[in-house]
Design a protein around this motif. Structure first.
Motif, short mmCIF file in Angstrom:
data_model
loop_
_atom_site.label_atom_id
_atom_site.label_comp_id
_atom_site.label_asym_id
_atom_site.label_seq_id
_atom_site.Cartn_x
_atom_site.Cartn_y
_atom_site.Cartn_z
N VAL A 161 9.84 6.11 16.14
CA VAL A 161 9.02 4.94 16.43
C VAL A 161 7.55 5.34 16.59
CG1 VAL A 161 8.57 3.15 18.17
CG2 VAL A 161 10.92 3.60 17.41
N ALA A 162 7.31 6.49 17.23
CA ALA A 162 5.94 7.00 17.35
C ALA A 162 5.36 7.28 15.96
CB ALA A 162 5.92 8.25 18.21
N TYR A 163 6.18 7.80 15.06
CA TYR A 163 5.74 8.06 13.68
C TYR A 163 5.37 6.75 12.99
CZ TYR A 163 6.21 9.00 8.68
OH TYR A 163 6.00 9.06 7.32
N TYR A 164 6.21 5.73 13.16
CA TYR A 164 5.89 4.43 12.57
C TYR A 164 4.56 3.90 13.11
CZ TYR A 164 10.83 4.18 11.08
OH TYR A 164 12.06 4.42 10.51
N ALA A 165 4.35 4.05 14.41
CA ALA A 165 3.10 3.57 15.01
C ALA A 165 1.90 4.28 14.41
CB ALA A 165 3.14 3.76 16.52
N LYS A 166 2.05 5.57 14.16
CA LYS A 166 0.94 6.35 13.58
C LYS A 166 0.69 5.94 12.13
CE LYS A 166 -0.65 11.10 12.77
NZ LYS A 166 -0.33 12.54 12.94
N GLN A 167 1.76 5.72 11.37
CA GLN A 167 1.62 5.37 9.96
C GLN A 167 1.16 3.93 9.75
OE1 GLN A 167 1.98 7.64 7.38
NE2 GLN A 167 2.08 9.04 9.12
N LEU A 168 1.43 3.07 10.73
CA LEU A 168 1.10 1.64 10.62
C LEU A 168 0.22 1.23 11.80
CD1 LEU A 168 4.72 0.42 9.73
CD2 LEU A 168 2.79 0.68 8.13
N ALA A 190 9.36 10.48 27.12
CA ALA A 190 9.25 9.48 26.05
C ALA A 190 8.02 8.61 26.25
CB ALA A 190 10.51 8.61 26.03
N VAL A 191 7.75 8.22 27.49
CA VAL A 191 6.56 7.41 27.78
C VAL A 191 5.30 8.16 27.36
CG1 VAL A 191 5.15 6.47 29.66
CG2 VAL A 191 7.62 6.04 29.61
N GLU A 192 5.26 9.44 27.69
CA GLU A 192 4.08 10.24 27.33
C GLU A 192 3.84 10.25 25.82
OE1 GLU A 192 5.08 13.96 29.11
OE2 GLU A 192 4.17 13.47 31.05
N LEU A 193 4.92 10.32 25.05
CA LEU A 193 4.79 10.33 23.59
C LEU A 193 4.35 8.97 23.06
CD1 LEU A 193 5.16 11.71 20.85
CD2 LEU A 193 7.59 11.06 20.95
N LEU A 194 5.00 7.91 23.50
CA LEU A 194 4.71 6.58 22.99
C LEU A 194 3.31 6.11 23.38
CD1 LEU A 194 8.17 4.93 23.74
CD2 LEU A 194 7.27 5.51 21.48
N ALA A 195 2.89 6.47 24.58
CA ALA A 195 1.60 6.00 25.09
C ALA A 195 0.41 6.59 24.32
CB ALA A 195 1.47 6.31 26.57
N GLN A 196 0.65 7.62 23.54
CA GLN A 196 -0.43 8.22 22.76
C GLN A 196 -0.91 7.31 21.64
OE1 GLN A 196 0.70 12.17 21.37
NE2 GLN A 196 1.70 12.63 23.31
N PHE A 228 -0.02 4.18 30.02
CA PHE A 228 -0.39 3.07 29.15
C PHE A 228 -1.67 2.37 29.61
CE2 PHE A 228 3.90 3.52 27.52
CZ PHE A 228 3.78 3.12 26.19
N GLY A 229 -2.00 2.51 30.89
CA GLY A 229 -3.24 1.93 31.38
C GLY A 229 -3.13 0.43 31.64
N GLU A 230 -4.23 -0.15 32.04
CA GLU A 230 -4.26 -1.55 32.46
C GLU A 230 -4.14 -2.52 31.30
OE1 GLU A 230 -7.47 -4.47 34.68
OE2 GLU A 230 -7.43 -2.35 35.26
N GLN A 231 -4.44 -2.08 30.08
CA GLN A 231 -4.51 -3.02 28.95
C GLN A 231 -3.24 -3.10 28.11
OE1 GLN A 231 -7.25 -4.83 29.02
NE2 GLN A 231 -7.92 -3.52 30.73
#
Length: 279
Positions: A161-168, A190-196, A228-231
């Motif tokens: 899913v992180a790869y998809y986010a990077k590619q799209l 997992a949160v650390e990876l996705l939040a990037q 993920f921060g406030e936003q």
């Protein structure tokens, strides 16, 4: 209290006209308060049940008719006429690309803003399919969200899913129910990876389905906020399923109690949902 909220994860059931085989078939979920969860509720009843101002909501597909999910969107038009709303519908994320596009075209509706296909447990492997990437590309091209409901502790799927986010980078991926935390150490990785990835956001909801203590839920919130921060965090209810262990009103007061300031509460309880879903 006149503080506005937008609830980005709500389900309404029409058990007379809809199918909902998962809810009223031969093996319904063994949830406490199931009769209360299945009870028909109108938008006006929901508005009146809370002492915040419910200014809008996002309806998440609930299995009204998975063969022809446009029927759910058409029903929502009449059922939610008293409140601004957007809708997430169903489309099989790993279906052949032509089939996915045809199904998406059949969902043309002013309220539609995204697609959810639940991929929990063994179904998560469907997110590894080459078809899934093609179909997520279609969602990106048509400016529709992907509502991702899977166990983010499944590291193989989370990396994909992180790869998809990077590619799209134009695709908004919204993680449902805080990524379904269970083992907090694995979940935090997992949160650390996705939040990037700035195009991934997450909803803080669904804890009535999880085996976490109140303190563990607070730990989850603080960890999400730090990454993920406030936003990119949204409070949500998962109504009516939240009634497994609390009322709709009490849930939102618990959400508010997590916030360190009115500014944070405004972002997580209203502004972020308005931004992502344009309610």
């Amino acid at each position: 209290m006149s503080i506005k909220i937008i609830d980005p994860h709500v389900h309404f059931f029409n058990l007379v006209e809809g199918q909902y085989s998962w809810l009223q078939g031969t093996h319904p979920p063994a949830w406490p308060n199931l009769d209360k969860i299945k009870k028909p509720v109108s938008a006006q009843q929901l508005i009146k049940s809370i002492d915040f101002e419910l200014a809008g909501l996002v309806h998440i597909e609930a299995g009204f008719d998975n063969i022809s999910p446009i029927n759910e969107l058409n029903w929502l038009d009449s059922h939610l006429k008293d409140i601004p709303f957007k809708a997430i519908s169903y489309n099989q994320i790993d279906s052949p690309a032509d089939q996915f596009i045809n199904s998406l075209e059949a969902l043309a509706h002013p309220s539609l803003c995204g697609i959810r296909d639940i991929t929990e447990g063994a179904d998560a492997k469907r997110l590894l399919s080459a078809n899934s990437f093609k179909n997520l590309t279609t969602l990106s091209d048509t400016q529709l969200h992907f509502e991702a409901q899977f166990d983010i502790e499944n590291s193989e799927i989370t990396k994909q899913v992180a790869y998809y986010a990077k590619q799209l980078p134009q695709l908004h991926i919204i993680i449902n129910h805080a990524g379904l935390p269970s083992n907090l150490n694995t979940w935090q990785q997992a949160v650390e990876l996705l939040a990037q990835h700035n195009n991934i956001a997450i909803k803080f909801s669904g804890f009535e389905l999880l085996q976490l203590t109140s303190q563990q839920q607070i730990t989850c919130f603080n960890f999400l906020f730090n990454h993920f921060g406030e936003q990119r965090i949204m409070f949500a209810s998962n109504f009516p399923v939240c009634q497994i262990n609390t009322s709709y009103s009490n849930l939102w007061h618990c959400h508010k109690a997590l916030c360190s300031s009115d500014k944070v509460w405004h972002s997580l309880g209203y502004a972020n949902a308005k931004h992502y879903y344009q309610v």
